[in-house]
Design a protein around this motif. Structure first.
Motif, PDB file in Angstrom:
ATOM      1  N   PHE A 299      35.100  52.282 -50.256  1.00 31.24           N
ATOM      2  CA  PHE A 299      36.017  53.562 -49.698  1.00 31.24           C
ATOM      3  C   PHE A 299      35.909  53.571 -48.102  1.00 31.24           C
ATOM      4  CE2 PHE A 299      31.683  54.935 -50.636  1.00 31.24           C
ATOM      5  CZ  PHE A 299      31.160  56.030 -49.596  1.00 31.24           C
ATOM      6  N   ILE A 300      36.745  54.326 -47.549  1.00 33.19           N
ATOM      7  CA  ILE A 300      36.646  55.024 -46.220  1.00 33.19           C
ATOM      8  C   ILE A 300      36.080  56.105 -46.249  1.00 33.19           C
ATOM      9  CG2 ILE A 300      38.275  55.383 -44.254  1.00 33.19           C
ATOM     10  CD1 ILE A 300      40.257  53.389 -45.525  1.00 33.19           C
TER      11      ILE A 300
ATOM     12  N   ILE B  29      45.554  60.998 -43.488  1.00 28.99           N
ATOM     13  CA  ILE B  29      45.983  60.904 -44.894  1.00 28.99           C
ATOM     14  C   ILE B  29      47.201  60.249 -44.713  1.00 28.99           C
ATOM     15  CG2 ILE B  29      47.007  62.310 -46.658  1.00 28.99           C
ATOM     16  CD1 ILE B  29      44.974  64.335 -46.193  1.00 28.99           C
ATOM     17  N   LYS B  30      47.924  60.293 -43.800  1.00 28.40           N
ATOM     18  CA  LYS B  30      49.366  59.413 -43.649  1.00 28.40           C
ATOM     19  C   LYS B  30      49.019  58.101 -43.434  1.00 28.40           C
ATOM     20  CE  LYS B  30      51.101  62.359 -40.579  1.00 28.40           C
ATOM     21  NZ  LYS B  30      52.105  63.273 -39.603  1.00 28.40           N
ATOM     22  N   ALA B  31      47.902  57.701 -42.369  1.00 25.74           N
ATOM     23  CA  ALA B  31      47.432  56.529 -42.124  1.00 25.74           C
ATOM     24  C   ALA B  31      46.937  55.690 -43.442  1.00 25.74           C
ATOM     25  CB  ALA B  31      46.243  56.287 -41.199  1.00 25.74           C
TER      26      ALA B  31
ATOM     27  N   VAL C  96      37.407  58.994 -49.081  1.00 20.53           N
ATOM     28  CA  VAL C  96      36.363  60.075 -49.627  1.00 20.53           C
ATOM     29  C   VAL C  96      36.331  60.960 -48.221  1.00 20.53           C
ATOM     30  CG1 VAL C  96      33.985  60.680 -49.998  1.00 20.53           C
ATOM     31  CG2 VAL C  96      34.986  58.492 -50.936  1.00 20.53           C
ATOM     32  N   ILE C  97      36.419  62.420 -48.515  1.00 17.00           N
ATOM     33  CA  ILE C  97      36.628  63.397 -47.351  1.00 17.00           C
ATOM     34  C   ILE C  97      35.502  64.319 -47.932  1.00 17.00           C
ATOM     35  CG2 ILE C  97      37.774  65.359 -46.516  1.00 17.00           C
ATOM     36  CD1 ILE C  97      40.254  63.623 -46.824  1.00 17.00           C
TER      37      ILE C  97
ATOM     38  N   PHE D  30      37.338  64.311 -52.775  1.00 19.55           N
ATOM     39  CA  PHE D  30      36.860  65.315 -52.085  1.00 19.55           C
ATOM     40  C   PHE D  30      35.418  65.494 -52.596  1.00 19.55           C
ATOM     41  CE2 PHE D  30      41.261  65.807 -51.156  1.00 19.55           C
ATOM     42  CZ  PHE D  30      41.184  66.316 -49.775  1.00 19.55           C
ATOM     43  N   THR D  31      34.331  65.634 -51.650  1.00 20.69           N
ATOM     44  CA  THR D  31      33.011  65.853 -52.538  1.00 20.69           C
ATOM     45  C   THR D  31      32.612  67.414 -52.070  1.00 20.69           C
ATOM     46  OG1 THR D  31      32.046  65.295 -50.071  1.00 20.69           O
ATOM     47  CG2 THR D  31      32.328  63.595 -51.651  1.00 20.69           C
TER      48      THR D  31
END
Length: 378
Positions: free
Chosen positions: A198-199, A215-217, A231-232, A258-259
């Motif tokens: 993950f990023i 998100i767009k990238a 992962v945000i 989303f954590t």
């Protein structure tokens, strides 16, 4: 020299300013305590730093009004106009207090001017407080400490503060942020169910953090069949609903996790587990997360805005925060080029050595001494 530090932030869950206050005091406690006597000024007694002097000025409205610590600052300043409590210098670790002329010499730390540049990220009460007090706080301070040269430029350009009145002292990072063993990292993966590459992004969900660009990238990368998820990690702030609407429109619900808020003690493991850390923020007074990621051996991409180039240097890749296609290319470069990744990790670990709380505290003491000597000359 007797220095009083406003320590009411230690009473609350620690975030940015609270961490600064805690770590500054922690290091000051260990540096030459005889020559430089530290007093903690608070409205209640706590168990932290038992060896330091305490000045307790009770908060008369603590049990009546929520967030009455704002009112306590007013009450404290009325006291300080009448007495200096036996201290030579008072240091406020946050921007907007105190704002009156008081008996001790006054030093304030200004972390950023975000409320003026991004008012939509703050409550109406906070904005009112800043607009009412901030300019007077800058004027009545004997010395201003800023976290970065970028913040210093902002103070000069937006508020006409004289250059010589501002000293830049970079912040430090906690020693907890380091490369961890595999077992520790695996426990964090299991705790947050991160059983995939993950990023990572860490920070509040609010417009200033520029998450839609990330998100767009990321969507562009998924269209190329990337195996990575995004992962945000961070709590919901202001105007965050557009983020979730965009995710639905781009059909990325299963690809972005989303954590919510991640406890401080779990962050090092999260950085260690990530293949890449991206920080697309539009404005930061300093910017802890990129440094924390680098200290954990995670390569970093961050925007080329505000203080971030100053903090990251050549140890991370930079991009225009308004250009998601540029960000996409930077992400692809790191995920597909192991030599680039290894080089960034190596540079990152070297870069973070320049940012320690001990160094921050020693430079802060020099400012205390400078202001104290000016007082004695006068």
């Amino acid at each position: 020299m007797k220095v009083g530090i406003l320590a009411d932030r230690l009473n609350r869950p620690r975030t940015g300013i609270g961490n600064y206050t805690y770590n500054l005091i922690k290091e000051l406690d260990s540096i030459d305590p005889i020559q430089n006597e530290i007093f903690l000024i608070n409205y209640e007694l706590n168990d932290l730093f038992p060896n330091l002097n305490k000045i307790i000025v009770p908060n008369p409205l603590k049990n009546i009004i929520e967030k009455s610590f704002y009112i306590w600052h007013l009450y404290l300043q009325s006291k300080l106009k009448k007495t200096n409590f036996g201290i030579d210098i008072i240091h406020s670790p946050e921007n907007a207090t105190p704002f009156l002329k008081i008996k001790p010499k006054k030093i304030i730390t200004v972390h950023d001017i975000t409320p003026f540049l991004f008012p939509g990220s703050f409550s109406s009460l906070t904005l009112f407080r800043y607009r009412l007090l901030f300019r007077r706080t800058l004027k009545t301070a004997d010395k201003i400490i800023s976290d970065s040269y970028n913040t210093k430029r902002d103070l000069i350009n937006y508020f006409n503060v004289p250059d010589e009145k501002i000293s830049v002292v970079h912040l430090g990072i906690d020693e907890k942020f380091r490369v961890l063993d595999v077992n520790t990292v695996d426990r964090i993966r299991e705790k947050y169910s991160l059983n995939y590459p993950f990023i990572l992004y860490v920070g509040t969900l609010e417009p200033r953090k520029n998450i839609p660009t990330l998100i767009k990238a990321f969507c562009e990368i998924k269209n190329k069949n990337s195996i990575h998820k995004l992962v945000i990690a961070g709590k919901k702030g202001w105007k965050y609903k557009d983020i979730f609407n965009m995710i639905d429109e781009l059909h990325l619900r299963d690809e972005i996790i989303f954590t919510d808020y991640v406890p401080y003690e779990d962050l090092p493991g999260l950085y260690n587990a990530a293949d890449l850390f991206v920080y697309p923020s539009l404005y930061e007074g300093f910017g802890f997360p990129p440094l924390e990621a680098m200290a954990c051996g995670c390569p970093v991409i961050t925007s080329n805005s505000s203080s971030l180039p100053e903090v990251v240097g050549d140890a991370g890749l930079m991009f225009d925060p308004y250009n998601y296609l540029e960000l996409k290319l930077k992400i692809c470069d790191i995920l597909t080029n192991s030599h680039l990744r290894d080089d960034l990790v190596k540079k990152g670990l070297k870069r973070v050595a320049d940012f320690s709380w001990n160094k921050c505290s020693r430079e802060t003491i020099k400012i205390y001494q400078e202001v104290y000597c000016q007082k004695n000359i006068i």
